[in-house]
Design a protein around this motif. Structure first.
Motif, mmCIF file in Angstrom:
data_model
loop_
_atom_site.group_PDB
_atom_site.id
_atom_site.type_symbol
_atom_site.label_atom_id
_atom_site.label_comp_id
_atom_site.label_asym_id
_atom_site.label_seq_id
_atom_site.Cartn_x
_atom_site.Cartn_y
_atom_site.Cartn_z
ATOM 1 N N HIS A 114 0.825 -1.215 0.000
ATOM 2 C CA HIS A 114 0.000 0.000 0.000
ATOM 3 C C HIS A 114 0.863 1.270 0.000
ATOM 4 N N HIS A 118 1.096 4.544 -2.532
ATOM 5 C CA HIS A 118 1.067 5.992 -2.273
ATOM 6 C C HIS A 118 2.214 6.697 -3.004
ATOM 7 N N SER A 144 -0.180 9.647 6.289
ATOM 8 C CA SER A 144 -1.601 9.286 6.175
ATOM 9 C C SER A 144 -2.182 9.021 7.556
ATOM 10 N N GLY A 145 -3.327 8.327 7.588
ATOM 11 C CA GLY A 145 -3.950 8.021 8.868
ATOM 12 C C GLY A 145 -3.206 6.938 9.628
ATOM 13 N N GLY A 146 -2.436 6.126 8.902
ATOM 14 C CA GLY A 146 -1.722 5.023 9.547
ATOM 15 C C GLY A 146 -0.214 5.183 9.507
ATOM 16 N N GLY A 174 -1.996 11.843 10.307
ATOM 17 C CA GLY A 174 -3.439 11.855 10.015
ATOM 18 C C GLY A 174 -4.249 11.454 11.240
ATOM 19 N N ASP A 178 -7.227 13.431 13.070
ATOM 20 C CA ASP A 178 -8.523 12.806 13.359
ATOM 21 C C ASP A 178 -8.862 12.869 14.849
ATOM 22 N N GLY A 191 -8.946 15.351 9.208
ATOM 23 C CA GLY A 191 -7.996 16.074 8.351
ATOM 24 C C GLY A 191 -8.653 17.090 7.423
ATOM 25 N N ASP A 195 -8.331 21.148 7.776
ATOM 26 C CA ASP A 195 -7.756 21.814 6.603
ATOM 27 C C ASP A 195 -8.598 23.034 6.214
ATOM 28 N N GLY A 319 -2.953 10.486 2.605
ATOM 29 C CA GLY A 319 -4.113 11.344 2.854
ATOM 30 C C GLY A 319 -3.779 12.759 3.288
ATOM 31 N N VAL A 320 -2.819 12.920 4.193
ATOM 32 C CA VAL A 320 -2.507 14.250 4.723
ATOM 33 C C VAL A 320 -1.868 15.143 3.642
ATOM 34 N N ASN A 323 -3.589 18.160 2.274
ATOM 35 C CA ASN A 323 -3.703 19.392 3.075
ATOM 36 C C ASN A 323 -3.087 20.601 2.369
ATOM 37 N N THR A 350 -5.531 10.465 -1.053
ATOM 38 C CA THR A 350 -6.157 9.512 -0.134
ATOM 39 C C THR A 350 -6.246 8.146 -0.839
ATOM 40 N N ASP A 351 -6.658 7.127 -0.073
ATOM 41 C CA ASP A 351 -6.602 5.758 -0.591
ATOM 42 C C ASP A 351 -7.423 5.566 -1.872
HETATM 43 O O1 KG4 Z 1 -4.090 7.691 2.855
HETATM 44 P P1 KG4 Z 1 -5.378 7.677 3.582
HETATM 45 O O2 KG4 Z 1 -6.652 7.844 2.779
HETATM 46 O O3 KG4 Z 1 -5.557 6.346 4.395
HETATM 47 C C1 KG4 Z 1 -4.521 5.753 5.098
HETATM 48 O O4 KG4 Z 1 -3.734 4.991 4.450
HETATM 49 O O5 KG4 Z 1 -4.441 6.044 6.301
HETATM 50 O O6 KG4 Z 1 -5.289 8.808 4.704
HETATM 51 C C2 KG4 Z 1 -6.364 9.124 5.540
HETATM 52 C C3 KG4 Z 1 -5.897 10.194 6.525
HETATM 53 C C4 KG4 Z 1 -6.930 10.526 7.583
HETATM 54 O O7 KG4 Z 1 -6.278 10.580 8.831
HETATM 55 C C5 KG4 Z 1 -7.421 11.904 7.170
HETATM 56 O O8 KG4 Z 1 -7.854 12.706 8.249
HETATM 57 C C6 KG4 Z 1 -6.181 12.490 6.529
HETATM 58 O O9 KG4 Z 1 -5.601 11.406 5.832
HETATM 59 N N1 KG4 Z 1 -6.508 13.569 5.588
HETATM 60 C C7 KG4 Z 1 -6.095 14.839 5.735
HETATM 61 C C8 KG4 Z 1 -6.674 15.569 4.664
HETATM 62 N N2 KG4 Z 1 -7.389 14.699 3.896
HETATM 63 C C9 KG4 Z 1 -7.286 13.473 4.479
HETATM 64 N N3 KG4 Z 1 -5.327 15.425 6.671
HETATM 65 C C10 KG4 Z 1 -5.101 16.742 6.565
HETATM 66 N N4 KG4 Z 1 -5.620 17.521 5.573
HETATM 67 C C11 KG4 Z 1 -6.406 16.974 4.614
HETATM 68 N N5 KG4 Z 1 -6.918 17.728 3.646
#
Ligand code: KG4
Ligand code: ZN
Length: 383
Positions: A114, A118, A144-146, A174, A178, A191, A195, A319-320, A323, A350-351
């Motif tokens: 994964h 990215h 990201s979130g993880g 991330g 959250d 996130g 943002d 995901g982040v 931003n 994002t994913d």
């Molecule tokens: O990559 P992703 O979709 O899933 C993972 O692999 O974790 O990332 C999701 C994370 C979440 O924590 C979400 O709050 C964050 O990315 N995220 C953001 C934004 N869009 C998504 N964080 C900050 N600013 C954003 N615009």
């Protein structure tokens, strides 16, 4: 280079994705079924619910991706699927379906990390916009979130190799967005909400600090010394979450937070205007200050690593990376160092499964296929 049309499948967390990508470059379709509505009441991803939602969405999402791409099950050249890291039960849904398809259609099956996905999401964008060849080594921040991971990436023809030179010791960036959003009763996922609220507050209003990590991580002591032999640039974001909580307590913000939470619970699909209308100046300042601190820490540590390893190109993905303030800060600061920086298109931050199909293309060229006995690897490392 031969062409290949690859069907990608992604189910590592809370998005069911299927996409068709030609030769790692051209996105023919990219379908994502989000589970946000399912997990929203819990303020975070519930693994059992995620698996169940993937089961429901998988077949229609793949079918839609094929239709939108003008392809059929028979016409694709290979099937690629996320092997890990991620939620084991969620990963298994995608893997089982990909295996069944590959077996029934007699197509090669490709397992993708994964995190490599990215990184290749950036390449999907970079190949379209950059006039020049990519220069290596590349430093990739996957945020990201993880994950909050730094990788040095090298490419030798179709072989990509990665070396981890930094990671978060506790919460991912991330995850901090959250958790802070949840704490402030702003909604889920945090996130994108933070943002869009942050530009309405004063980022200097509250002073936060992030941990500066000097000592080696004991848990991967061996890796740090033996495998890498180089400097590590680690992150830590559980402290800032606690600092926000302390601020909330000291400033007695809890009654206002509870009122906001109750008001938002009564709105079916809250818009950012709904949320903003329920935030006073102090809350907007707090949100802006939190985001500024996160952005400054991510940018300064990543650029310090870029200098240390003398990299030629910077990638920011996950995901982040969607931003806006983070993008602006990276562009400005990397620009000052004369370092080209690339991000994925926002929808590919994002994913999604397009990044999985794209990362599978070099493996297809090397005929790096997996057998029916491969399985999910929840804690899969990227090398
Ligand atoms: O990559 P992703 O979709 O899933 C993972 O692999 O974790 O990332 C999701 C994370 C979440 O924590 C979400 O709050 C964050 O990315 N995220 C953001 C934004 N869009 C998504 N964080 C900050 N600013 C954003 N615009
Ligand atoms: Zn991800």
């Amino acid at each position: 280079m031969p062409d290949a049309t690859i069907l990608g499948i992604e189910s590592s967390c809370d998005e069911t994705g299927a996409a068709v990508v030609r030769s790692g470059e051209q996105i023919l379709s990219n379908v994502v079924a989000s589970q946000i509505a399912t997990h929203q009441p819990y303020g975070g991803v519930v693994p059992e619910l995620a698996s169940r939602e993937h089961l429901k969405a998988m077949v229609p999402v793949v079918r839609q991706a094929l239709v939108e791409a003008g392809q059929s099950y028979q016409s694709v050249d290979a099937i690629a699927v996320t092997q890990g890291p991620g939620l084991a039960g969620a990963l298994l849904v995608g893997i089982s379906y990909a295996k069944a398809l590959a077996f029934a259609l007699d197509k090669p099956l490709i397992a993708v990390n994964h995190l490599e996905g990215h990184i290749h999401a950036v390449l999907l964008e970079q190949r379209q916009n950059a006039s020049e060849e990519l220069e290596f080594p590349v430093l990739a921040l996957v945020v990201s979130g993880g994950h909050t991971h730094l990788y040095l990436a090298q490419r030798k023809e179709n072989l990509w190799a990665y070396r981890n030179i930094g990671h978060t010791r506790d919460d991912a960036a991330g995850e901090a967005f959250d958790k802070v959003a949840k704490l402030l009763g702003l909604g889920y996922p945090g996130g994108p909400i933070i943002d869009r609220l942050a530009p309405h507050g004063d980022p200097q209003a509250v002073k936060f600090q992030t941990s500066q990590i000097k000592h080696a991580d004991r848990r991967d002591h061996k890796h740090a010394r033996v495998e890498d032999g180089g400097a590590h640039f680690d992150f830590s974001y559980s402290g800032i979450k606690t600092a926000v909580l302390r601020y909330v307590e000291i400033q007695n913000l809890k009654p206002a937070i509870e009122a906001r939470r109750a008001a938002l619970a009564g709105v079916e699909k809250p818009t950012i205007e709904n949320v903003r209308g329920l935030c006073d100046r102090q809350t907007l300042n707090l949100v802006a200050s939190f985001q500024r601190t996160m952005v400054n820490d991510l940018v300064s540590k990543t650029l310090a690593a870029a200098r240390e390893y003398d990299v030629q190109t910077l990638f920011v993905s996950g995901g982040v990376a969607a931003n806006q303030e983070l993008r602006n800060a990276f562009e400005h600061e990397a620009g000052m160092q004369g370092l080209p920086v690339f991000f994925p298109a926002r929808a590919l931050s994002t994913d999604n499964a397009a990044m999985i199909a794209a990362a599978a293309f070099p493996k297809f060229l090397r005929q790096e296929f997996v057998g029916m006995d491969f399985s999910a690897e929840a804690g899969m490392a990227l090398r």
